[in-house]
Design a protein around this motif. Structure first.
Motif, PDB file in Angstrom:
ATOM      1  N   ILE A  34       1.071  -1.246   0.023  1.00 63.20           N
ATOM      2  CA  ILE A  34      -0.279  -0.077  -0.156  1.00 63.20           C
ATOM      3  C   ILE A  34       1.258   1.746  -0.177  1.00 63.20           C
ATOM      4  CG2 ILE A  34      -1.610   1.462   1.165  1.00 63.20           C
ATOM      5  CD1 ILE A  34      -2.857  -1.396  -0.489  1.00 63.20           C
ATOM      6  N   LYS A  35       1.795   1.453   0.812  1.00 63.72           N
ATOM      7  CA  LYS A  35       3.125   2.470   0.851  1.00 63.72           C
ATOM      8  C   LYS A  35       3.266   2.752  -0.452  1.00 63.72           C
ATOM      9  CE  LYS A  35       7.536   3.757   2.531  1.00 63.72           C
ATOM     10  NZ  LYS A  35       8.765   3.252   3.556  1.00 63.72           N
ATOM     11  N   SER A  36       3.611   1.355  -1.520  1.00 65.23           N
ATOM     12  CA  SER A  36       4.336   1.409  -2.547  1.00 65.23           C
ATOM     13  C   SER A  36       3.442   2.476  -3.698  1.00 65.23           C
ATOM     14  CB  SER A  36       5.041   0.730  -2.532  1.00 65.23           C
ATOM     15  OG  SER A  36       5.271   0.458  -4.372  1.00 65.23           O
ATOM     16  N   LEU A  37       2.217   2.193  -3.279  1.00 69.59           N
ATOM     17  CA  LEU A  37       0.706   2.441  -4.441  1.00 69.59           C
ATOM     18  C   LEU A  37       0.808   4.007  -4.025  1.00 69.59           C
ATOM     19  CD1 LEU A  37      -1.619  -0.438  -4.690  1.00 69.59           C
ATOM     20  CD2 LEU A  37       0.868   0.058  -6.349  1.00 69.59           C
ATOM     21  N   LEU A  38       0.781   4.107  -3.050  1.00 71.74           N
ATOM     22  CA  LEU A  38       0.416   5.365  -2.619  1.00 71.74           C
ATOM     23  C   LEU A  38       1.578   6.968  -2.738  1.00 71.74           C
ATOM     24  CD1 LEU A  38      -0.782   5.756   1.118  1.00 71.74           C
ATOM     25  CD2 LEU A  38      -1.652   5.426  -0.859  1.00 71.74           C
ATOM     26  N   MET A  39       3.258   6.265  -2.694  1.00 72.73           N
ATOM     27  CA  MET A  39       4.213   6.704  -3.331  1.00 72.73           C
ATOM     28  C   MET A  39       3.973   6.651  -4.856  1.00 72.73           C
ATOM     29  SD  MET A  39       7.400   7.245  -1.299  1.00 72.73           S
ATOM     30  CE  MET A  39       8.055   7.341  -2.502  1.00 72.73           C
ATOM     31  N   GLN A  40       3.627   5.650  -5.690  1.00 71.11           N
ATOM     32  CA  GLN A  40       2.860   5.939  -7.394  1.00 71.11           C
ATOM     33  C   GLN A  40       2.351   7.599  -6.954  1.00 71.11           C
ATOM     34  OE1 GLN A  40       2.415   2.780  -9.016  1.00 71.11           O
ATOM     35  NE2 GLN A  40       3.087   0.929  -7.567  1.00 71.11           N
ATOM     36  N   GLY A  41       1.394   7.172  -6.298  1.00 71.06           N
ATOM     37  CA  GLY A  41       0.564   8.552  -6.440  1.00 71.06           C
ATOM     38  C   GLY A  41       0.915   9.201  -6.352  1.00 71.06           C
ATOM     39  N   LEU A  42       2.202   9.631  -5.036  1.00 71.78           N
ATOM     40  CA  LEU A  42       2.646  11.094  -5.589  1.00 71.78           C
ATOM     41  C   LEU A  42       3.663  10.965  -5.901  1.00 71.78           C
ATOM     42  CD1 LEU A  42       3.665  10.583  -0.755  1.00 71.78           C
ATOM     43  CD2 LEU A  42       2.100  11.824  -2.072  1.00 71.78           C
ATOM     44  N   GLU A  43       4.648  10.181  -7.165  1.00 69.15           N
ATOM     45  CA  GLU A  43       4.957  10.407  -7.609  1.00 69.15           C
ATOM     46  C   GLU A  43       4.838  10.917  -8.869  1.00 69.15           C
ATOM     47  OE1 GLU A  43       8.843   8.434 -10.136  1.00 69.15           O
ATOM     48  OE2 GLU A  43       7.863   7.239  -8.828  1.00 69.15           O
ATOM     49  N   SER A  44       3.380  10.891  -9.380  1.00 71.01           N
ATOM     50  CA  SER A  44       2.565  10.757 -10.551  1.00 71.01           C
ATOM     51  C   SER A  44       2.104  12.121 -10.283  1.00 71.01           C
ATOM     52  CB  SER A  44       1.290   9.911 -10.706  1.00 71.01           C
ATOM     53  OG  SER A  44       1.032   9.936 -10.034  1.00 71.01           O
ATOM     54  N   GLY A  45       1.551  12.792  -9.532  1.00 72.02           N
ATOM     55  CA  GLY A  45       0.751  13.817  -9.176  1.00 72.02           C
ATOM     56  C   GLY A  45      -0.754  13.624  -8.883  1.00 72.02           C
ATOM     57  N   GLU A  46      -0.856  12.854  -8.430  1.00 69.69           N
ATOM     58  CA  GLU A  46      -2.272  13.069  -8.434  1.00 69.69           C
ATOM     59  C   GLU A  46      -2.294  13.144  -7.173  1.00 69.69           C
ATOM     60  OE1 GLU A  46      -5.812   9.205  -7.271  1.00 69.69           O
ATOM     61  OE2 GLU A  46      -3.483   9.022  -7.765  1.00 69.69           O
ATOM     62  N   TRP A  47      -1.450  13.950  -6.739  1.00 68.82           N
ATOM     63  CA  TRP A  47      -1.653  14.116  -4.936  1.00 68.82           C
ATOM     64  C   TRP A  47      -1.073  15.530  -5.305  1.00 68.82           C
ATOM     65  CZ3 TRP A  47      -1.804   9.032  -3.201  1.00 68.82           C
ATOM     66  CH2 TRP A  47      -3.274   8.070  -3.488  1.00 68.82           C
ATOM     67  N   LYS A  48      -0.999  16.498  -5.199  1.00 69.92           N
ATOM     68  CA  LYS A  48       0.057  17.673  -5.466  1.00 69.92           C
ATOM     69  C   LYS A  48       0.419  18.125  -3.782  1.00 69.92           C
ATOM     70  CE  LYS A  48      -1.090  19.210 -10.105  1.00 69.92           C
ATOM     71  NZ  LYS A  48      -1.694  17.689 -10.485  1.00 69.92           N
ATOM     72  N   PRO A  49       1.563  18.654  -4.131  1.00 72.58           N
ATOM     73  CA  PRO A  49       2.112  19.477  -2.696  1.00 72.58           C
ATOM     74  C   PRO A  49       1.197  19.695  -1.902  1.00 72.58           C
ATOM     75  CG  PRO A  49       3.906  19.146  -4.003  1.00 72.58           C
ATOM     76  CD  PRO A  49       2.680  18.929  -4.442  1.00 72.58           C
ATOM     77  N   GLY A  50       1.023  20.157  -0.528  1.00 74.19           N
ATOM     78  CA  GLY A  50      -0.105  20.357  -0.140  1.00 74.19           C
ATOM     79  C   GLY A  50      -1.534  20.079  -0.149  1.00 74.19           C
ATOM     80  N   GLU A  51      -2.195  19.620  -1.145  1.00 72.88           N
ATOM     81  CA  GLU A  51      -3.048  19.107  -0.881  1.00 72.88           C
ATOM     82  C   GLU A  51      -3.446  18.124   0.104  1.00 72.88           C
ATOM     83  OE1 GLU A  51      -4.165  19.561  -6.009  1.00 72.88           O
ATOM     84  OE2 GLU A  51      -4.029  17.597  -5.058  1.00 72.88           O
ATOM     85  N   MET A  52      -4.658  17.593   0.392  1.00 74.65           N
ATOM     86  CA  MET A  52      -5.057  16.744   1.030  1.00 74.65           C
ATOM     87  C   MET A  52      -4.912  15.233   0.245  1.00 74.65           C
ATOM     88  SD  MET A  52      -8.126  16.802   3.673  1.00 74.65           S
ATOM     89  CE  MET A  52      -8.862  16.541   2.988  1.00 74.65           C
TER      90      MET A  52
END
Length: 261
Positions: A34-52
């Motif tokens: 799950i952590k790896s999948l969340l990292m993929q979301g962060l890297e791809s920009g699905e959730w941008k810096p500062g976003e919830m």
């Protein structure tokens, strides 16, 4: 919302891709997946810096796992300063614009009193072919360009740090002396906001050196004055090197603080 790949069906199951060519199966705990999948979301920009990011309940439903499994994955990302929990508000993607994140990378503290934000003065910004040693550390190809920035940091009006910053040219197109001079916030926040480059970890080497003529002039000390030299290699997602920073620090009124946890 972009779609992340599905997780394996059960905790402790074997990932076929990770075992290809290996002597035996490799097992990964479910929360690590799950952590790896969340990292993929962060890297791809699905959730941008500062976003919830979505709540733990929503993530558990999305990945079809328990809320406790999601919580453990989020806890690890928060401990690595990639996510920030805010009581009563939710979990947000960490950003370099936040004060406590800025001090994560600025480790020079005054001998007396609380740390303060320095004033920045850009001395030079050039784009040139990366020298061989710089290209090697930044994983650049032979002949690729790099951006090199020289700046000084002043605390209480006194020059305290001289920095030489090397950046991969292909990642920082459009970064100029004028843009740096106009920007008043933290440099890492500029990299994050305008170039989509986020520093998430670094490796540092510290060494005692004597000030040469160039450093002495910028730092307003006699040549030969003892300085602390800090060489930092910063990485973004997937262990990609994105910055080589060399700093020369006056420590007559400051010390370098590193908390080991």
């Amino acid at each position: 919302m972009s779609s992340l790949p599905p997780i394996p069906p059960a905790a402790g199951s074997t990932d076929p891709q990770s075992t290809a060519g290996a002597a035996g199966p490799t097992f990964s705990p479910l929360y690590v997946q799950i952590k790896s999948l969340l990292m993929q979301g962060l890297e791809s920009g699905e959730w941008k810096p500062g976003e919830m990011i979505p709540s733990e309940v929503e993530l558990a439903q999305r990945f079809k796992v328990s809320q406790g499994t999601v919580r453990k994955a989020v806890d690890e990302l928060a401990s690595e300063h990639l996510l920030i929990r805010r009581q009563g508000k939710g979990t947000f993607v960490a950003t370099h614009s936040e004060s406590k994140v800025q001090f994560r990378f600025l480790r020079l503290h005054p001998d007396a009193g609380e740390p303060t934000h320095p004033d920045h003065f850009v001395l030079d910004c050039k784009r040139l072919r990366a020298p061989a040693d710089i290209a090697r550390q930044l994983d650049l190809k032979v002949g690729e360009t790099a951006v090199v920035i020289r700046r000084s940091l002043h605390f209480g009006g006194e020059p305290t740090i001289l920095e030489e910053i090397w950046l991969p040219g292909p990642l920082f197109k459009g970064l100029t002396m004028d843009r740096l001079a106009d920007y008043r916030g933290p440099m890492y926040a500029l990299f994050e906001q305008e170039f989509a480059v986020r520093m998430i970890r670094c490796e540092e080497r510290l060494k005692a050196v004597a000030a040469d003529e160039a450093a002495a002039q910028v730092l307003a000390v006699p040549a030969g004055t003892p300085l602390l030299q800090v060489e930092r290699l910063s990485f973004s997602y997937n262990e990609r090197p994105v910055e080589l920073r060399k700093g020369w620090y006056r420590t007559d009124k400051h010390h370098y603080l590193n908390a080991l946890i």
